[in-house]
Design a protein around this motif. Sequence first.
Motif, PDB file in Angstrom:
ATOM      1  N   ASP A  77      19.162  -1.383   6.991  1.00  0.00           N
ATOM      2  CA  ASP A  77      19.406   0.000   7.396  1.00  0.00           C
ATOM      3  C   ASP A  77      20.847   0.096   7.850  1.00  0.00           C
ATOM      4  O   ASP A  77      21.188  -0.368   8.940  1.00  0.00           O
ATOM      5  CB  ASP A  77      18.515   0.376   8.577  1.00  0.00           C
ATOM      6  N   TYR A  81       1.066   6.019   3.422  1.00  0.00           N
ATOM      7  CA  TYR A  81       2.284   5.404   2.888  1.00  0.00           C
ATOM      8  C   TYR A  81       2.401   3.930   3.254  1.00  0.00           C
ATOM      9  O   TYR A  81       3.278   3.237   2.766  1.00  0.00           O
ATOM     10  CB  TYR A  81       3.513   6.169   3.402  1.00  0.00           C
ATOM     11  N   ARG A  84       8.057  -1.528   0.730  1.00  0.00           N
ATOM     12  CA  ARG A  84       7.198  -2.707   0.868  1.00  0.00           C
ATOM     13  C   ARG A  84       5.954  -2.605  -0.018  1.00  0.00           C
ATOM     14  O   ARG A  84       5.371  -3.617  -0.388  1.00  0.00           O
ATOM     15  CB  ARG A  84       6.787  -2.909   2.324  1.00  0.00           C
ATOM     16  N   SER A  85       5.545  -1.367  -0.332  1.00  0.00           N
ATOM     17  CA  SER A  85       4.399  -1.194  -1.223  1.00  0.00           C
ATOM     18  C   SER A  85       4.748  -1.677  -2.636  1.00  0.00           C
ATOM     19  O   SER A  85       3.881  -2.146  -3.371  1.00  0.00           O
ATOM     20  CB  SER A  85       3.976   0.280  -1.282  1.00  0.00           C
ATOM     21  N   VAL A 128       6.941  -3.348   9.277  1.00  0.00           N
ATOM     22  CA  VAL A 128       7.445  -1.987   9.188  1.00  0.00           C
ATOM     23  C   VAL A 128       7.290  -1.332  10.556  1.00  0.00           C
ATOM     24  O   VAL A 128       6.192  -1.308  11.111  1.00  0.00           O
ATOM     25  CB  VAL A 128       6.680  -1.164   8.129  1.00  0.00           C
ATOM     26  N   ASP A 129       8.391  -0.831  11.108  1.00  0.00           N
ATOM     27  CA  ASP A 129       8.324  -0.024  12.328  1.00  0.00           C
ATOM     28  C   ASP A 129       8.140   1.422  11.915  1.00  0.00           C
ATOM     29  O   ASP A 129       9.092   2.052  11.449  1.00  0.00           O
ATOM     30  CB  ASP A 129       9.637  -0.131  13.112  1.00  0.00           C
ATOM     31  N   VAL A 130       6.963   1.965  12.089  1.00  0.00           N
ATOM     32  CA  VAL A 130       6.750   3.348  11.664  1.00  0.00           C
ATOM     33  C   VAL A 130       7.596   4.280  12.512  1.00  0.00           C
ATOM     34  O   VAL A 130       8.311   5.136  12.007  1.00  0.00           O
ATOM     35  CB  VAL A 130       5.258   3.724  11.730  1.00  0.00           C
ATOM     36  N   PRO A 145       1.289   0.052   3.223  1.00  0.00           N
ATOM     37  CA  PRO A 145       0.444  -0.888   2.482  1.00  0.00           C
ATOM     38  C   PRO A 145      -0.747  -1.276   3.366  1.00  0.00           C
ATOM     39  O   PRO A 145      -0.622  -1.318   4.595  1.00  0.00           O
ATOM     40  CB  PRO A 145       1.364  -2.097   2.267  1.00  0.00           C
ATOM     41  N   ARG A 202      11.571   9.834   1.027  1.00  0.00           N
ATOM     42  CA  ARG A 202      10.322   9.088   0.876  1.00  0.00           C
ATOM     43  C   ARG A 202       9.723   9.224  -0.516  1.00  0.00           C
ATOM     44  O   ARG A 202       9.158   8.263  -1.056  1.00  0.00           O
ATOM     45  CB  ARG A 202       9.314   9.617   1.913  1.00  0.00           C
ATOM     46  N   ASP A 203       9.814  10.418  -1.090  1.00  0.00           N
ATOM     47  CA  ASP A 203       9.038  10.712  -2.297  1.00  0.00           C
ATOM     48  C   ASP A 203       9.821  10.523  -3.600  1.00  0.00           C
ATOM     49  O   ASP A 203       9.216  10.366  -4.663  1.00  0.00           O
ATOM     50  CB  ASP A 203       8.513  12.157  -2.239  1.00  0.00           C
ATOM     51  N   MET A 206      13.762   6.241   8.627  1.00  0.00           N
ATOM     52  CA  MET A 206      12.340   6.562   8.868  1.00  0.00           C
ATOM     53  C   MET A 206      11.459   5.416   8.383  1.00  0.00           C
ATOM     54  O   MET A 206      11.595   4.942   7.253  1.00  0.00           O
ATOM     55  CB  MET A 206      12.014   7.859   8.114  1.00  0.00           C
ATOM     56  N   GLY A 207      10.550   5.002   9.234  1.00  0.00           N
ATOM     57  CA  GLY A 207       9.720   3.861   8.932  1.00  0.00           C
ATOM     58  C   GLY A 207       8.917   3.970   7.653  1.00  0.00           C
ATOM     59  O   GLY A 207       8.730   2.968   6.961  1.00  0.00           O
ATOM     60  N   VAL A 208       8.447   5.152   7.295  1.00  0.00           N
ATOM     61  CA  VAL A 208       7.622   5.221   6.089  1.00  0.00           C
ATOM     62  C   VAL A 208       8.425   4.907   4.838  1.00  0.00           C
ATOM     63  O   VAL A 208       7.858   4.479   3.837  1.00  0.00           O
ATOM     64  CB  VAL A 208       6.886   6.577   5.898  1.00  0.00           C
ATOM     65  N   PRO A 255       6.981  -6.249  -1.496  1.00  0.00           N
ATOM     66  CA  PRO A 255       6.685  -6.567  -0.090  1.00  0.00           C
ATOM     67  C   PRO A 255       7.791  -7.335   0.634  1.00  0.00           C
ATOM     68  O   PRO A 255       8.087  -7.045   1.782  1.00  0.00           O
ATOM     69  CB  PRO A 255       5.405  -7.395  -0.192  1.00  0.00           C
ATOM     70  N   ILE A 288      15.712  -5.607   3.369  1.00  0.00           N
ATOM     71  CA  ILE A 288      16.151  -4.218   3.529  1.00  0.00           C
ATOM     72  C   ILE A 288      17.188  -4.186   4.640  1.00  0.00           C
ATOM     73  O   ILE A 288      16.993  -4.802   5.681  1.00  0.00           O
ATOM     74  CB  ILE A 288      14.966  -3.303   3.934  1.00  0.00           C
ATOM     75  N   HIS A 316      10.578   2.456   4.627  1.00  0.00           N
ATOM     76  CA  HIS A 316      10.394   1.004   4.521  1.00  0.00           C
ATOM     77  C   HIS A 316       9.011   0.686   3.954  1.00  0.00           C
ATOM     78  O   HIS A 316       8.860  -0.205   3.117  1.00  0.00           O
ATOM     79  CB  HIS A 316      10.537   0.349   5.899  1.00  0.00           C
ATOM     80  N   ALA A 317       8.015   1.408   4.410  1.00  0.00           N
ATOM     81  CA  ALA A 317       6.654   1.157   3.941  1.00  0.00           C
ATOM     82  C   ALA A 317       6.548   1.392   2.440  1.00  0.00           C
ATOM     83  O   ALA A 317       5.885   0.636   1.726  1.00  0.00           O
ATOM     84  CB  ALA A 317       5.662   2.040   4.699  1.00  0.00           C
ATOM     85  N   PHE A 345      10.995  16.046   1.857  1.00  0.00           N
ATOM     86  CA  PHE A 345      11.219  14.640   2.218  1.00  0.00           C
ATOM     87  C   PHE A 345      11.381  13.812   0.941  1.00  0.00           C
ATOM     88  O   PHE A 345      10.553  12.968   0.609  1.00  0.00           O
ATOM     89  CB  PHE A 345      10.046  14.143   3.070  1.00  0.00           C
TER      90      PHE A 345
END
Lengths: 252, 252, 252
Positions: free
Chosen positions: A19, B42, A9-10, B18-20, B44, A114-115, A1-3, A13, A17, A5-6, A111
């Motif tokens: 997958d 989520y 990256r937060s 990032v690919d969401v 950046p 993500r969290d 799931m893309g988020v 950066p 990564i 990765h986000a 989830f």
Amino acid sequence: MGVCHAVIRSVRPGVPIVDVTHGIARHDVRQGAIVLRNALPYLPVGVHVAVVDPQVGTERRALAVRCGDGRILVGPDNGVLSLAWERAGGAVEAVDISRSSFRLEPVSATFHGRDVFVPVAARLVAGAELLEAGEPLDPAELRVLDLPTPSVDSSLALGHALLVDRYGNVSLDMGHSDLLALGLTLGAPVSVAVRGEEREAVFVQTFADVPEHALLLYEDAWGSLALAVNRGDAAAELGVEIDDEVRVAPIR
Amino acid sequence: MGVCHAVIRSVRPGVPIVDVTHGIARHDVRQGAIVLRNALPYLPVGVHVAVVDPQVGTERRALAVRCGDGRILVGPDNGVLSLAWERAGGAVEAVDISRSSFRLEPVSATFHGRDVFVPVAARLVAGAELLEAGEPLDPAELRVLDLPTPSVDSSLALGHALLVDRYGNVSLDMGHSDLLALGLTLGAPVSVAVRGEEREAVFVQTFADVPEHALLLYEDAWGSLALAVNRGDAAAELGVEIDDEVRVAPIR
Amino acid sequence: MGVCHAVIRSVRPGVPIVDVTHGIARHDVRQGAIVLRNALPYLPVGVHVAVVDPQVGTERRALAVRCGDGRILVGPDNGVLSLAWERAGGAVEAVDISRSSFRLEPVSATFHGRDVFVPVAARLVAGAELLEAGEPLDPAELRVLDLPTPSVDSSLALGHALLVDRYGNVSLDMGHSDLLALGLTLGAPVSVAVRGEEREAVFVQTFADVPEHALLLYEDAWGSLALAVNRGDAAAELGVEIDDEVRVAPIR
């Protein structure tokens, strides 16, 4: 799931990564565990996250585990990480990250990738110590996956269907050396019995060694013996399901 | 699509991407808009591109929009960006990039993701000013997506099916607080009426809180109330379609 | 496959990687070759790996090829790279990497992407010389893909179905200029004959230029003429298969 990765990256950066896969069947903890174990030797030592998590949101523990070879594994305590740490020198240190201060607030009930898992992993990549990520656990208490046990003697190799890939190739819990123990050499015909039906296959190196639609037994890319049909779908044609017993014997 | 990454890498080789998601249904502008809005917190702060673009190649405008929180959104002027800028402090500055000098020549008629949106975004990441990317537009003129309006009083919450995920979980335009307004607490049975049929569900935190195949109402990972069937497909079982009215009431 | 990324990252942790596609049909060497050729102008000059490899594990050669424009192509010697080097200034230097010292040991019989092509490519990215990667080959000996030949005169353009995308749009081996040779201008009706059946289409710039469900002929995003149905599936509706002859003529 893309988020996910986000979220990484937060925190970091530019960190590389990888997958490994997004193709694990829903809730299939064992498939996830086997695929992670198979991929492990190809992954640079780092922090590896695996999330197959049917019990998400319940009291099941969330883990970060340091392995003997320096890798850190992050995921739920349901066995999905256990085959990987067995291959990586064992679980030498573990923490329960269920209430980690590195979690993303608010933590959703469904989830945790993500969290919980990914934010903890990102902080570990960024240099945090394992003990900052959660509460210490005895590695001996972690859930371990049980796999069936194959048996081989000089006339019969008895194994099980462990994995089916998207082409219908069936990976078994036996290796090349088991066939050698049966006295088989490349090119030999073998009898393969599944679900009470017996078929002839050829023990070869690769698909192109047999005609189209022929059944073959070969060492797959992960070092396991596997059943396949050249340009066909072995799982469908043989009606094989996961955990089915597969008997392999020489044809004399 | 991989070539969009290649176009970004041609301008900024090492920039994190990032690919969401690549899972938006073809032409489904609203699904794209909701998924982008959900993912936004989520991501950046950066330049975000969204392309769901059934009118590509016609006179519909192409946009780059600066939000109140510093994010820049790039995409077609069909509403797909509008929910995101509402969440990101509003659209404070906008340009029409339809004829941007940052486009990739020749511009195809059907793949503006590659030829317009992504190259403009890459140049903005690389430090170009918004006004170099296109012609100024009044943010008040941009197309905004209309969503249905839920209503809640003390006995009934009336919402709509907004999104269905790949597991058949149905996200509604209501939140946890709406159920609290009905006096419901975790564990309470609720009546759920869709398409004239009424069913009983349980208001819980997560899937594992109900038996297999039971209907549940829970706060999903994006903060919306959602309908699901534990290890099942709620959308299929209830016959729910997007925009269907969903009535939720306490069972006393 | 994720482990290929992992293998690259083991050699060059931070190098930018672009996945052009994972959507090539199994064993479809020609589709892979065309997609790579189409994508090439959008890829930064670098090392490009293509693996569509039905003969993996047999004696087919494995290649690294330097092109006239500086790109390096890596893959099996079955034609999958040949359309790309034609577009990239020709194959100016080639080596057989089948026994390259850069391979990952043990080399599996069925996953040369991971064990041969990607590790060799990663070492070339890291600065190794082509001649360190394998044994020199005469570029004139490499396998080249044969494509059908279109023909156009002033009254008829006779081409072939080359590619069908996931929406059913059918890419032909003709270009915009071929329709101009027929005296056609945008907006003109054309006759399209496939499999003995003749239909009317409109020569337009983009989907939105025709009503829903109408047949259109347009220049696709890769510069090829293509047949499509607005919000429909042209390949299914016309029963087109790859290599089918497609005749396009003006309607006077």
